[in-house]
Design an enzyme around this catalytic site. Structure first.
Site, PDB file in Angstrom:
ATOM      1  N   ASP A 127       2.276   2.797   7.881  1.00 56.45           N
ATOM      2  CA  ASP A 127       1.092   1.977   7.634  1.00 56.45           C
ATOM      3  C   ASP A 127       1.427   0.687   6.892  1.00 56.45           C
ATOM      4  O   ASP A 127       1.185   0.544   5.688  1.00 56.45           O
ATOM      5  CB  ASP A 127       0.022   2.764   6.870  1.00 56.45           C
ATOM      6  CG  ASP A 127      -1.335   2.042   6.925  1.00 56.45           C
ATOM      7  OD1 ASP A 127      -1.372   0.899   7.429  1.00 56.45           O
ATOM      8  OD2 ASP A 127      -2.329   2.625   6.463  1.00 56.45           O
ATOM      9  N   ASP A 139       0.839  -1.205   0.000  1.00 57.47           N
ATOM     10  CA  ASP A 139       0.000   0.000   0.000  1.00 57.47           C
ATOM     11  C   ASP A 139       0.871   1.251   0.000  1.00 57.47           C
ATOM     12  O   ASP A 139       0.632   2.191   0.768  1.00 57.47           O
ATOM     13  CB  ASP A 139      -0.944  -0.012   1.204  1.00 57.47           C
ATOM     14  CG  ASP A 139      -2.155   0.909   1.010  1.00 57.47           C
ATOM     15  OD1 ASP A 139      -2.445   1.260  -0.165  1.00 57.47           O
ATOM     16  OD2 ASP A 139      -2.816   1.263   1.997  1.00 57.47           O
ATOM     17  N   ASN A 142       0.837   7.456   2.785  1.00 50.38           N
ATOM     18  CA  ASN A 142       1.584   6.553   3.659  1.00 50.38           C
ATOM     19  C   ASN A 142       3.080   6.852   3.669  1.00 50.38           C
ATOM     20  O   ASN A 142       3.868   6.037   4.141  1.00 50.38           O
ATOM     21  CB  ASN A 142       1.361   5.097   3.240  1.00 50.38           C
ATOM     22  CG  ASN A 142       0.022   4.567   3.700  1.00 50.38           C
ATOM     23  OD1 ASN A 142      -0.605   5.145   4.591  1.00 50.38           O
ATOM     24  ND2 ASN A 142      -0.441   3.491   3.101  1.00 50.38           N
ATOM     25  N   LYS A 193       1.776   4.650  -1.095  1.00 47.37           N
ATOM     26  CA  LYS A 193       1.012   5.754  -1.672  1.00 47.37           C
ATOM     27  C   LYS A 193       1.385   7.032  -0.930  1.00 47.37           C
ATOM     28  O   LYS A 193       1.987   6.979   0.163  1.00 47.37           O
ATOM     29  CB  LYS A 193      -0.490   5.489  -1.573  1.00 47.37           C
ATOM     30  CG  LYS A 193      -1.008   5.300  -0.152  1.00 47.37           C
ATOM     31  CD  LYS A 193      -2.496   4.945  -0.160  1.00 47.37           C
ATOM     32  CE  LYS A 193      -3.025   4.708   1.258  1.00 47.37           C
ATOM     33  NZ  LYS A 193      -4.461   4.351   1.255  1.00 47.37           N
ATOM     34  N   PRO A 194       1.052   8.205  -1.480  1.00 47.95           N
ATOM     35  CA  PRO A 194       1.487   9.466  -0.854  1.00 47.95           C
ATOM     36  C   PRO A 194       1.035   9.647   0.583  1.00 47.95           C
ATOM     37  O   PRO A 194       1.776  10.217   1.388  1.00 47.95           O
ATOM     38  CB  PRO A 194       0.874  10.530  -1.778  1.00 47.95           C
ATOM     39  CG  PRO A 194       0.792   9.860  -3.107  1.00 47.95           C
ATOM     40  CD  PRO A 194       0.438   8.434  -2.805  1.00 47.95           C
TER      41      PRO A 194
END
Length: 223
Positions: A67, A45, A50, A47-48
């Site tokens: 995360d 996962d 996280n 992504k920006p």
């Protein structure tokens, strides 16, 4: 508990980021992912929201990957008793083609695809693909070709950086960098101005208040 902000907050508040800063962020995230991969873990996962740019003492832009809620051991299949191995896991805008088609086969290369999508977002201020539904976005990851970064940004981007990010976004795993460490090494070898500690400090002094306003508009401050 971190003194800083997510990449999503930063881009939403201030738009596309300076090229040297993006290179520095991607390199540091790649090294963090390499450490996870070296012990057999994939994030799934990336992504920006996280990825945080934190402050440590007088040092700004300390990258933190957070995360690991969807983390998976490379050697393990999803537990059929606790999850559907066929279920898509991750965020549509940052899902690799294999994350859409064969979720049970995602691996370290899938994290690199997501990191390429993060780089695209940092440089252009928009995801690689957009659509009216999650399904439409997912199908574009499987079938569509990303718009050139320079076109999406509205100004030229160094060709070697564009090629590297687009290689991360290759549909085939075999066409992506062979590892997170290899990606970090390739970023180090780019002939581009460095993003220095002084650059980071100036940026936060100039634009930090905009980021704080963005965060306050989403997350209530607890007093």
């Amino acid at each position: 508990l971190l003194d800083g902000a997510s990449l999503q907050d930063i881009v939403e508040a201030t738009g596309p980021q300076p090229v040297p800063r993006v290179v520095r962020i991607l390199r540091d995230v790649a090294l963090a992912l390499d450490e996870a991969h070296s012990v057999g873990l994939i994030h799934r996962d990336v992504k920006p929201s996280n990825i945080m740019l934190a402050r440590r003492g007088a040092t700004y832009d300390v990258v933190k990957v957070v995360d690991f809620g969807l983390v998976k051991r490379l050697q393990d299949d999803d537990d059929p008793e606790t999850s559907d191995a066929r279920a898509i896991k991750g965020t549509p805008h940052y899902l690799s083609p294999e994350g859409v088609n064969t979720p049970q086969e995602v691996d370290a290369q899938s994290d690199l695809y997501a990191l390429g999508a993060v780089g695209y977002y940092l440089l252009t201020g928009r995801p690689v693909f957009e659509g009216d539904t999650a399904f439409e976005v997912c199908m574009q990851h499987v079938q569509a070709t990303p718009a050139p970064l320079s076109e999406a940004r509205g100004e030229p981007i160094p060709q070697e950086l564009e090629r590297l990010i687009l290689s991360c976004l290759a549909k085939s795993k075999d066409d992506r960098p062979e590892s997170a460490q290899a990606l970090a090494d390739a970023l180090d070898q780019l002939d581009l101005p460095p993003w220095t500690r002084a650059d980071a400090e100036r940026w936060w002094q100039r634009d930090g208040s905009l980021v704080e306003e963005q965060r306050d508009s989403i997350v209530p401050r607890i007093t």
